[in-house]
Design an enzyme around this catalytic site. Structure first.
Site, PDB file in Angstrom:
ATOM      1  N   TYR A 161      19.752 -64.930  14.895  1.00 52.84           N
ATOM      2  CA  TYR A 161      19.612 -65.404  16.286  1.00 52.84           C
ATOM      3  C   TYR A 161      18.663 -64.492  17.058  1.00 52.84           C
ATOM      4  O   TYR A 161      17.828 -64.956  17.840  1.00 52.84           O
ATOM      5  CB  TYR A 161      20.968 -65.428  17.000  1.00 52.84           C
ATOM      6  CG  TYR A 161      21.876 -66.551  16.548  1.00 52.84           C
ATOM      7  CD1 TYR A 161      21.853 -67.782  17.196  1.00 52.84           C
ATOM      8  CD2 TYR A 161      22.747 -66.380  15.493  1.00 52.84           C
ATOM      9  CE1 TYR A 161      22.694 -68.811  16.792  1.00 52.84           C
ATOM     10  CE2 TYR A 161      23.588 -67.400  15.078  1.00 52.84           C
ATOM     11  CZ  TYR A 161      23.553 -68.618  15.733  1.00 52.84           C
ATOM     12  OH  TYR A 161      24.377 -69.641  15.319  1.00 52.84           O
ATOM     13  N   LYS A 198      22.136 -72.904   9.910  1.00 50.06           N
ATOM     14  CA  LYS A 198      21.497 -71.613   9.721  1.00 50.06           C
ATOM     15  C   LYS A 198      22.449 -70.669   9.003  1.00 50.06           C
ATOM     16  O   LYS A 198      23.656 -70.869   9.132  1.00 50.06           O
ATOM     17  CB  LYS A 198      21.029 -71.000  11.039  1.00 50.06           C
ATOM     18  CG  LYS A 198      22.040 -70.930  12.180  1.00 50.06           C
ATOM     19  CD  LYS A 198      23.376 -70.305  12.012  1.00 50.06           C
ATOM     20  CE  LYS A 198      23.478 -68.844  11.617  1.00 50.06           C
ATOM     21  NZ  LYS A 198      24.917 -68.414  11.450  1.00 50.06           N
TER      22      LYS A 198
HETATM   23  P1  NAD Z   1      33.970 -71.989   7.319  1.00 52.22           P
HETATM   24  O1  NAD Z   1      34.391 -70.961   6.314  1.00 52.22           O
HETATM   25  O2  NAD Z   1      34.858 -72.208   8.484  1.00 52.22           O
HETATM   26  O3  NAD Z   1      33.769 -73.400   6.592  1.00 52.22           O
HETATM   27  C1  NAD Z   1      33.118 -73.507   5.351  1.00 52.22           C
HETATM   28  C2  NAD Z   1      33.505 -74.818   4.711  1.00 52.22           C
HETATM   29  O4  NAD Z   1      32.920 -74.852   3.408  1.00 52.22           O
HETATM   30  C3  NAD Z   1      35.027 -74.974   4.516  1.00 52.22           C
HETATM   31  O5  NAD Z   1      35.384 -76.300   4.820  1.00 52.22           O
HETATM   32  C4  NAD Z   1      35.221 -74.710   3.029  1.00 52.22           C
HETATM   33  O6  NAD Z   1      36.324 -75.403   2.487  1.00 52.22           O
HETATM   34  C5  NAD Z   1      33.919 -75.232   2.459  1.00 52.22           C
HETATM   35  N1  NAD Z   1      33.597 -74.661   1.149  1.00 52.22           N
HETATM   36  C6  NAD Z   1      33.173 -75.361   0.088  1.00 52.22           C
HETATM   37  N2  NAD Z   1      32.985 -74.571  -0.958  1.00 52.22           N
HETATM   38  C7  NAD Z   1      33.314 -73.320  -0.569  1.00 52.22           C
HETATM   39  C8  NAD Z   1      33.349 -72.073  -1.232  1.00 52.22           C
HETATM   40  N3  NAD Z   1      32.966 -71.927  -2.507  1.00 52.22           N
HETATM   41  N4  NAD Z   1      33.740 -71.002  -0.521  1.00 52.22           N
HETATM   42  C9  NAD Z   1      34.080 -71.092   0.769  1.00 52.22           C
HETATM   43  N5  NAD Z   1      34.071 -72.280   1.468  1.00 52.22           N
HETATM   44  C10 NAD Z   1      33.700 -73.371   0.776  1.00 52.22           C
HETATM   45  O7  NAD Z   1      32.494 -71.608   7.764  1.00 52.22           O
HETATM   46  P2  NAD Z   1      31.762 -72.073   9.086  1.00 52.22           P
HETATM   47  O8  NAD Z   1      31.939 -71.030  10.118  1.00 52.22           O
HETATM   48  O9  NAD Z   1      32.095 -73.469   9.402  1.00 52.22           O
HETATM   49  O10 NAD Z   1      30.214 -71.944   8.611  1.00 52.22           O
HETATM   50  C11 NAD Z   1      29.581 -72.949   7.832  1.00 52.22           C
HETATM   51  C12 NAD Z   1      28.058 -72.835   8.025  1.00 52.22           C
HETATM   52  O11 NAD Z   1      27.760 -73.021   9.392  1.00 52.22           O
HETATM   53  C13 NAD Z   1      27.468 -71.484   7.659  1.00 52.22           C
HETATM   54  O12 NAD Z   1      26.200 -71.655   7.086  1.00 52.22           O
HETATM   55  C14 NAD Z   1      27.320 -70.756   8.991  1.00 52.22           C
HETATM   56  O13 NAD Z   1      26.275 -69.812   9.013  1.00 52.22           O
HETATM   57  C15 NAD Z   1      27.021 -71.914   9.914  1.00 52.22           C
HETATM   58  N6  NAD Z   1      27.481 -71.660  11.291  1.00 52.22           N
HETATM   59  C16 NAD Z   1      26.625 -71.917  12.307  1.00 52.22           C
HETATM   60  C17 NAD Z   1      27.007 -71.719  13.617  1.00 52.22           C
HETATM   61  C18 NAD Z   1      26.091 -72.075  14.746  1.00 52.22           C
HETATM   62  O14 NAD Z   1      26.357 -71.698  15.887  1.00 52.22           O
HETATM   63  N7  NAD Z   1      25.017 -72.808  14.480  1.00 52.22           N
HETATM   64  C19 NAD Z   1      28.295 -71.227  13.884  1.00 52.22           C
HETATM   65  C20 NAD Z   1      29.157 -70.988  12.829  1.00 52.22           C
HETATM   66  C21 NAD Z   1      28.748 -71.214  11.526  1.00 52.22           C
END
Ligand code: NAD
Length: 364
Positions: free
Chosen positions: A217, A132
């Site tokens: 959420y 999401k």
């Molecule tokens: P994060 O920044 O920790 O990780 C993002 C990943 O994408 C990294 O590994 C990064 O290297 C990669 N990436 C590839 N291309 C990129 C770019 N151009 N810019 C930035 N990063 C790039 O983020 P996250 O917290 O893991 O979130 C990822 C997804 O998961 C999002 O869509 C977020 O909304 C979702 N999320 C959901 C929940 C949940 O509870 N369901 C919780 C956190 C995040």
């Protein structure tokens, strides 16, 4: 009879083939009980939540990774026993079409990349679980749904709360009208965001701010508790730090009217901590959760006393549920259409902020 490796892989098609060739029952059963996942994007959520959850799942197994950071390959391979042939990057991602040992790609990238990797995943013949918010726009959501349909692949969105027992109990309280007919829902989720250079503050990569990240959420809660789709939305935004939040929203409050007359009043923010709840008010009592959306420690209360239920790993439950949909050839209960419905509401919220008007939505 020579039975090649393809017959033992966890897809429905291969199971059917294996069974019809008279493969030993226990092997066929093993193959049937597991669906192989690859995590796409190894950031915070994949590292801290999803990979550990995949050690607890019964039907979903971590076998592959897709990463743009070569140094993560060996770390993940060593930690989770990922085979070299199941390690991909964003450029050779489409080669997944040649890899039958991966059934599902779980897209865990910045929101602005969800559409591209869902479409490419479906074209590579993979089922897709996408985090999401589903995408940056409703048009992107429609494209993702179409791509999965065209390639006969299943699509689900990472709406973990819908697999969480306290949330499920509140849905049941609403549907059974245990406290009478529902009149109002109050829901909010926000937190104080740190690093000003992260992708969550970049308009293109995030698609929006607090609303897209955590406001969804609260929006989801109103939709799954009421079981209705909004027919009218009105929203207001405030920015206390226009520099940090130059490209995305900081704090939004909004109201939604449901067809039955239930009114929802909601809020989201990137400016402060503390809001993580919903309460549903009915004519004979109330019920709600606080915290409602955390990974752990969900706590519920009703006008008659506390809600006492076990705590589970929501991510494991969500991934097992999707794996079971694949094994049993059923649609997900949180399909792409569910993400699309949220995004239509989010767009109405942004439109209301832009125009200063109530936005009417057609009855679903
Ligand atoms: P994060 O920044 O920790 O990780 C993002 C990943 O994408 C990294 O590994 C990064 O290297 C990669 N990436 C590839 N291309 C990129 C770019 N151009 N810019 C930035 N990063 C790039 O983020 P996250 O917290 O893991 O979130 C990822 C997804 O998961 C999002 O869509 C977020 O909304 C979702 N999320 C959901 C929940 C949940 O509870 N369901 C919780 C956190 C995040």
């Amino acid at each position: 009879m020579t039975i090649n490796r393809r017959l033992f892989l966890g897809t429905t098609a291969s199971i059917t083939a294996a069974t019809s060739f008279g493969v030993h029952t226990s092997m066929a059963a093993d193959a049937k009980s597991t669906v192989n996942f690859a995590l796409v994007g190894l950031g915070s959520l994949s590292t801290k939540q999803l990979a550990p959850a995949l050690q607890q799942t019964k039907h979903a197994k971590l076998v592959g990774i897709v990463t743009g950071t070569p140094s993560k390959e060996k770390v993940w391979a060593d930690k989770y026993g990922i085979k070299q042939e199941n390690i991909y990057n964003y450029d050779n991602f489409d080669k997944l079409s040649e890899n039958e040992s991966i059934d599902v790609v779980y897209i865990v990238l910045p929101n602005g990349m969800h559409k591209e990797f869902t479409v490419r995943g479906a074209k590579a013949g993979k089922h897709v679980l996408c985090e999401k918010p589903m995408a940056n726009t409703s048009d992107e959501c429609r494209e993702m749904i179409a791509a999965c349909k065209e390639n006969d692949r299943k699509l689900a969105i990472g709406y973990r709360c819908q697999f969480e027992p306290h949330n499920q109990h509140c849905i049941e309280l609403a549907r059974s009208e245990k406290f009478g007919s529902l009149k109002a829902i109050e829901a909010g989720f926000g937190f104080k965001i740190g690093d000003p250079n992260q992708w969550r503050l970049d308009g293109k990569l995030a698609g929006g701010g607090a609303m897209m990240d955590v406001g969804v959420y609260a929006l989801q809660a109103c939709r799954y508790i009421s079981g209705e789709e909004p027919v009218s939305i009105s929203a207001q935004e405030t920015k206390t730090d226009p520099v940090k939040f130059a490209e995305v929203d900081e704090s939004i409050t909004w109201t939604m009217k449901m067809p039955s007359g239930v009114i929802c009043y909601c809020s989201t923010s990137y400016a402060f901590n503390g809001i993580n709840r919903y309460n549903a008010y009915a004519d004979k009592g109330w019920f709600g959760l606080e915290p409602a959306y955390s990974y752990k420690g969900i706590t519920g209360k009703t006008s008659k006393g506390p809600i006492e239920l076990e705590s589970i790993d929501q991510f494991a439950a969500e991934m097992d549920a999707f794996a079971k949909c694949i094994l049993e050839d059923r649609d997900s209960t949180v399909p792409g259409e569910e993400g699309l419905r949220d995004m239509i509401c989010v767009e109405a919220i942004y439109e209301s902020i832009r125009t200063g008007r109530h936005i009417e939505l057609p009855r679903a």
